[in-house]
Design an enzyme around this catalytic site. Structure first.
Site, PDB file in Angstrom:
ATOM      1  N   VAL A  23      37.793 -45.305  51.877  1.00  0.00           N
ATOM      2  CA  VAL A  23      36.495 -44.615  51.890  1.00  0.00           C
ATOM      3  C   VAL A  23      35.389 -45.566  52.360  1.00  0.00           C
ATOM      4  O   VAL A  23      34.520 -45.179  53.155  1.00  0.00           O
ATOM      5  CB  VAL A  23      36.169 -44.017  50.501  1.00  0.00           C
ATOM      6  CG1 VAL A  23      34.870 -43.232  50.558  1.00  0.00           C
ATOM      7  CG2 VAL A  23      37.308 -43.131  50.007  1.00  0.00           C
ATOM      8  N   GLY A  68      51.140 -40.574  53.787  1.00  0.00           N
ATOM      9  CA  GLY A  68      49.947 -41.216  53.210  1.00  0.00           C
ATOM     10  C   GLY A  68      49.079 -40.268  52.406  1.00  0.00           C
ATOM     11  O   GLY A  68      47.965 -40.613  52.033  1.00  0.00           O
ATOM     12  N   GLU A 104      49.706 -40.938  46.547  1.00  0.00           N
ATOM     13  CA  GLU A 104      49.621 -42.348  46.197  1.00  0.00           C
ATOM     14  C   GLU A 104      51.042 -42.913  46.117  1.00  0.00           C
ATOM     15  O   GLU A 104      52.002 -42.170  45.933  1.00  0.00           O
ATOM     16  CB  GLU A 104      48.971 -42.497  44.806  1.00  0.00           C
ATOM     17  CG  GLU A 104      47.714 -41.693  44.604  1.00  0.00           C
ATOM     18  CD  GLU A 104      46.517 -42.284  45.324  1.00  0.00           C
ATOM     19  OE1 GLU A 104      46.460 -43.516  45.452  1.00  0.00           O
ATOM     20  OE2 GLU A 104      45.657 -41.508  45.769  1.00  0.00           O
ATOM     21  N   ASP A 133      44.644 -36.205  38.301  1.00  0.00           N
ATOM     22  CA  ASP A 133      43.592 -36.353  39.311  1.00  0.00           C
ATOM     23  C   ASP A 133      42.709 -35.088  39.321  1.00  0.00           C
ATOM     24  O   ASP A 133      41.480 -35.171  39.282  1.00  0.00           O
ATOM     25  CB  ASP A 133      44.245 -36.585  40.688  1.00  0.00           C
ATOM     26  CG  ASP A 133      43.216 -36.661  41.799  1.00  0.00           C
ATOM     27  OD1 ASP A 133      42.466 -37.644  41.836  1.00  0.00           O
ATOM     28  OD2 ASP A 133      43.149 -35.708  42.606  1.00  0.00           O
ATOM     29  N   LYS A 193      38.569 -34.298  38.062  1.00  0.00           N
ATOM     30  CA  LYS A 193      37.602 -33.593  38.905  1.00  0.00           C
ATOM     31  C   LYS A 193      37.038 -32.353  38.200  1.00  0.00           C
ATOM     32  O   LYS A 193      35.840 -32.071  38.284  1.00  0.00           O
ATOM     33  CB  LYS A 193      38.261 -33.217  40.239  1.00  0.00           C
ATOM     34  CG  LYS A 193      38.621 -34.470  41.070  1.00  0.00           C
ATOM     35  CD  LYS A 193      39.556 -34.137  42.220  1.00  0.00           C
ATOM     36  CE  LYS A 193      39.901 -35.361  43.042  1.00  0.00           C
ATOM     37  NZ  LYS A 193      41.006 -35.138  43.995  1.00  0.00           N
TER      38      LYS A 193
HETATM   39  P1  NDP Z   1      41.092 -48.339  48.478  1.00  0.00           P
HETATM   40  O1  NDP Z   1      42.084 -48.945  47.547  1.00  0.00           O
HETATM   41  O2  NDP Z   1      41.517 -47.950  49.838  1.00  0.00           O
HETATM   42  O3  NDP Z   1      39.816 -49.281  48.621  1.00  0.00           O
HETATM   43  C1  NDP Z   1      39.295 -50.080  47.594  1.00  0.00           C
HETATM   44  C2  NDP Z   1      38.973 -51.426  48.183  1.00  0.00           C
HETATM   45  O4  NDP Z   1      38.255 -52.197  47.228  1.00  0.00           O
HETATM   46  C3  NDP Z   1      40.222 -52.205  48.558  1.00  0.00           C
HETATM   47  O5  NDP Z   1      40.032 -52.842  49.793  1.00  0.00           O
HETATM   48  C4  NDP Z   1      40.319 -53.197  47.414  1.00  0.00           C
HETATM   49  O6  NDP Z   1      40.993 -54.366  47.765  1.00  0.00           O
HETATM   50  C5  NDP Z   1      38.866 -53.482  47.119  1.00  0.00           C
HETATM   51  N1  NDP Z   1      38.658 -53.957  45.771  1.00  0.00           N
HETATM   52  C6  NDP Z   1      39.150 -53.460  44.629  1.00  0.00           C
HETATM   53  N2  NDP Z   1      38.702 -54.147  43.573  1.00  0.00           N
HETATM   54  C7  NDP Z   1      37.918 -55.132  44.065  1.00  0.00           C
HETATM   55  C8  NDP Z   1      37.185 -56.180  43.470  1.00  0.00           C
HETATM   56  N3  NDP Z   1      37.174 -56.353  42.151  1.00  0.00           N
HETATM   57  N4  NDP Z   1      36.480 -57.018  44.270  1.00  0.00           N
HETATM   58  C9  NDP Z   1      36.500 -56.850  45.606  1.00  0.00           C
HETATM   59  N5  NDP Z   1      37.166 -55.869  46.247  1.00  0.00           N
HETATM   60  C10 NDP Z   1      37.878 -55.001  45.467  1.00  0.00           C
HETATM   61  O7  NDP Z   1      40.492 -47.080  47.706  1.00  0.00           O
HETATM   62  P2  NDP Z   1      39.848 -45.771  48.355  1.00  0.00           P
HETATM   63  O8  NDP Z   1      38.896 -46.138  49.409  1.00  0.00           O
HETATM   64  O9  NDP Z   1      40.919 -44.777  48.654  1.00  0.00           O
HETATM   65  O10 NDP Z   1      39.062 -45.176  47.095  1.00  0.00           O
HETATM   66  C11 NDP Z   1      37.795 -45.688  46.701  1.00  0.00           C
HETATM   67  C12 NDP Z   1      37.203 -44.758  45.657  1.00  0.00           C
HETATM   68  O11 NDP Z   1      37.005 -43.476  46.244  1.00  0.00           O
HETATM   69  C13 NDP Z   1      38.077 -44.518  44.443  1.00  0.00           C
HETATM   70  O12 NDP Z   1      37.272 -44.389  43.307  1.00  0.00           O
HETATM   71  C14 NDP Z   1      38.769 -43.214  44.755  1.00  0.00           C
HETATM   72  O13 NDP Z   1      39.177 -42.517  43.600  1.00  0.00           O
HETATM   73  C15 NDP Z   1      37.664 -42.485  45.460  1.00  0.00           C
HETATM   74  N6  NDP Z   1      38.109 -41.423  46.364  1.00  0.00           N
HETATM   75  C16 NDP Z   1      39.008 -41.689  47.336  1.00  0.00           C
HETATM   76  C17 NDP Z   1      39.379 -40.709  48.221  1.00  0.00           C
HETATM   77  C18 NDP Z   1      40.310 -40.989  49.346  1.00  0.00           C
HETATM   78  O14 NDP Z   1      40.519 -40.109  50.167  1.00  0.00           O
HETATM   79  N7  NDP Z   1      40.882 -42.177  49.461  1.00  0.00           N
HETATM   80  C19 NDP Z   1      38.855 -39.324  48.089  1.00  0.00           C
HETATM   81  C20 NDP Z   1      37.856 -39.166  47.064  1.00  0.00           C
HETATM   82  C21 NDP Z   1      37.518 -40.184  46.218  1.00  0.00           C
HETATM   83  P3  NDP Z   1      42.617 -54.414  47.611  1.00  0.00           P
HETATM   84  O15 NDP Z   1      43.157 -53.606  48.733  1.00  0.00           O
HETATM   85  O16 NDP Z   1      42.901 -55.874  47.719  1.00  0.00           O
HETATM   86  O17 NDP Z   1      42.948 -53.846  46.281  1.00  0.00           O
HETATM   87  N1  HSE Z   2      45.084 -38.194  45.608  1.00  0.00           N
HETATM   88  C1  HSE Z   2      43.991 -37.316  45.827  1.00  0.00           C
HETATM   89  C2  HSE Z   2      44.531 -36.015  46.434  1.00  0.00           C
HETATM   90  C3  HSE Z   2      42.995 -37.965  46.755  1.00  0.00           C
HETATM   91  O1  HSE Z   2      45.738 -35.898  46.700  1.00  0.00           O
HETATM   92  O2  HSE Z   2      43.779 -35.069  46.579  1.00  0.00           O
HETATM   93  C4  HSE Z   2      41.580 -37.475  46.588  1.00  0.00           C
HETATM   94  O3  HSE Z   2      41.067 -37.649  45.324  1.00  0.00           O
END
Ligand code: NDP
Ligand code: HSE
Length: 432
Positions: A12, A185, A188, A199, A203
């Site tokens: 994101v 992908g 999870e 999940d 929500k």
């Molecule tokens: P990702 O795991 O892709 O991204 C998180 C990033 O943050 C990673 O690069 C991670 O590094 C880094 N990170 C984690 N902890 C730390 C830290 N303590 N210090 C520095 N960097 C850190 O997650 P997403 O982007 O998928 O999700 C982000 C948020 O958005 C979550 O809360 C998720 O629930 C929410 N979300 C996601 C959606 C999606 O489609 N993906 C949809 C809706 C909500 P590393 O890879 O090394 O762990």
């Molecule tokens: N794992 C979640 C889904 C991603 O399948 O909808 C978005 O929260």
């Protein structure tokens, strides 16, 4: 110029960086000022560098962001409870407005987050936390604020909707579609939270709190996942004019009591949510003035979720430019009773394997009758010479009465197995 500190440059976070770059002019014109990225917290700097983020902007220390006086808005996209919670609190206490997509956090610590935002006079926005790119939090808090909301029903998890769609349309079994969803992908690496319903539960806890102005947390939501759904159930659903969907449901009754639940459900094939397939999400809302409405789109992914996050950043930026904050803050000003699942009633589909001989059906009907469970229809399929599969649909019955009947039935020699029990939903609409 509005300056943003980004925490996390994963899926994101990357979408946010890309969108703020590719649509910079449009965003500046719509906002009334430029919005620029000032610092990024990320433990894997390569992720940011690949997006063209300057190395000098990347840090591994949260203090570089919360103590930077230039930063107006902190965008938390690292996910999980800690350290995300502490980082957000630190940011708010430093006077930063906060945007997050973190449903895990809001569904358990929403009250603390809103209280800290108010104490520090900062905005706290989280549109992306529910249904990714679909606008639903803003519409509930603002556009629909004139309505008494009666119910919110969502398909809020893309992974499970993909699995159920493939099982329905291609006749695939659960395990093979799950493996495919992971390969693509969608799911999870550990899909427990998706297939177990948690999940979606996070929500719907968020949506229930907003719709009914009373805090609902993850622990308040009754949760069942989709692991028990078989191709047999899907086939019978189709035969009876339904589709099976994992629904996240919240409703308020005439006494102002709330219910919040996530479970698979038989949904009439003509229900607006029945046509929501693959990884798509949708939220169906009923308000006393607006009637039925449905929001549909992509509930996850880099750019759709980034779209919702950037929308929040723009909204806060407009507030900053007009020198206002907390215009739309916490809306949980009531403390309503949340009903236990056993206090609810529903129509049920029951599939059971029984001995195929005279008197069996009468015996089973007797148990249901003794427990106030009224049967609406029965379908019998003979599987082997002495065994039959019974598919029953009940009228609306108390959850507790149904459970009591099933307990008695499980102990009877004529009943081989209660194969599955699934609630019906959406059968009370005028269309049905
Ligand atoms: P990702 O795991 O892709 O991204 C998180 C990033 O943050 C990673 O690069 C991670 O590094 C880094 N990170 C984690 N902890 C730390 C830290 N303590 N210090 C520095 N960097 C850190 O997650 P997403 O982007 O998928 O999700 C982000 C948020 O958005 C979550 O809360 C998720 O629930 C929410 N979300 C996601 C959606 C999606 O489609 N993906 C949809 C809706 C909500 P590393 O890879 O090394 O762990
Ligand atoms: N794992 C979640 C889904 C991603 O399948 O909808 C978005 O929260």
């Amino acid at each position: 110029m509005i300056k943003v500190g980004l925490l996390g440059c994963g899926t994101v976070g990357s979408g946010v960086v890309k969108l703020l770059g590719q649509n910079a002019n449009t965003i500046a014109n719509r906002t009334g000022d430029e919005i620029v990225l000032k610092r990024v917290l990320e433990r894997n700097a390569d992720k940011c560098l690949q997006l063209g983020v300057d190395a000098s902007m990347i840090t591994g220390d949260i203090n570089d962001i919360v103590n930077d006086k230039d930063i107006d808005i902190v965008v938390e996209l690292i996910g999980g409870i800690e350290p995300a919670f502490s980082f957000i609190i630190q940011a708010m206490k430093s006077g930063k407005h906060v945007v997050t997509a973190n449903k895990d956090l809001i569904a358990v610590k929403g009250a603390e987050l809103f209280a800290t935002a108010r104490e520090n006079n900062v905005d706290f926005y989280f549109e992306a936390s529910v249904a990714g790119g679909i606008p639903i939090i803003y519409p509930l808090k603002q556009s629909l604020a004139g309505n008494e909301i009666k119910e919110v029903i969502g398909i809020l998890n893309g992974t499970t909707n993909y699995i159920l769609t493939k099982m329905t349309k291609d006749g695939q079994d659960f395990d093979s579609v799950l493996a495919e969803a992971q390969k693509l992908g969608y799911a999870e690496a550990d899909p427990t939270s998706d297939v177990g319903g948690f999940d979606a539960a996070r929500k719907i806890a968020i949506l229930a709190s907003i719709a009914f102005n009373s805090r609902v947390t993850l622990d308040d939501v009754y949760v069942e996942g989709i692991t028990s759904i078989t191709s047999q159930d899907i086939k019978y659903a189709d035969e009876l004019g339904y589709v099976i969907k994992l629904l996240a449901i919240t409703k308020q009754d005439e006494k102002g009591q709330i219910q919040a639940r996530v479970h698979p459900a038989f949904l009439p094939a003509n229900h607006p949510l029945a046509g929501v397939n693959d990884v798509f999400n949708a939220v169906f809302v009923v308000g006393d003035a607006v009637g039925e409405i449905m929001h549909y789109g992509r509930g996850a992914g880099m750019m759709p979720t980034g779209s919702a996050v950037v929308g929040d950043i723009i909204e806060i930026s407009r507030n900053i430019l007009h020198n206002i904050s907390i215009r739309v803050g916490c809306t949980c000003y009531e403390n309503k009773k949340i009903l236990d699942i056993n206090e609810l009633s529903a129509k049920f589909y029951i599939r059971m394997t029984v001995k195929d001989r005279p008197g069996v059906l009468a015996g089973i009907a007797g148990v249901f009758g003794n427990n106030n469970v009224s049967i609406a229809s029965v379908l019998q399929k003979t599987t082997e010479s002495d065994r039959a599969e019974l598919i029953l649909i009940t009228h609306k019955v108390q959850e507790k009465d149904l459970k009591d009947s099933l307990t008695v039935l499980k102990g009877m020699s004529i009943v081989g197995k209660i194969d599955n029990v699934i609630r019906l939903e959406g059968t009370d609409r005028e269309d049905n």
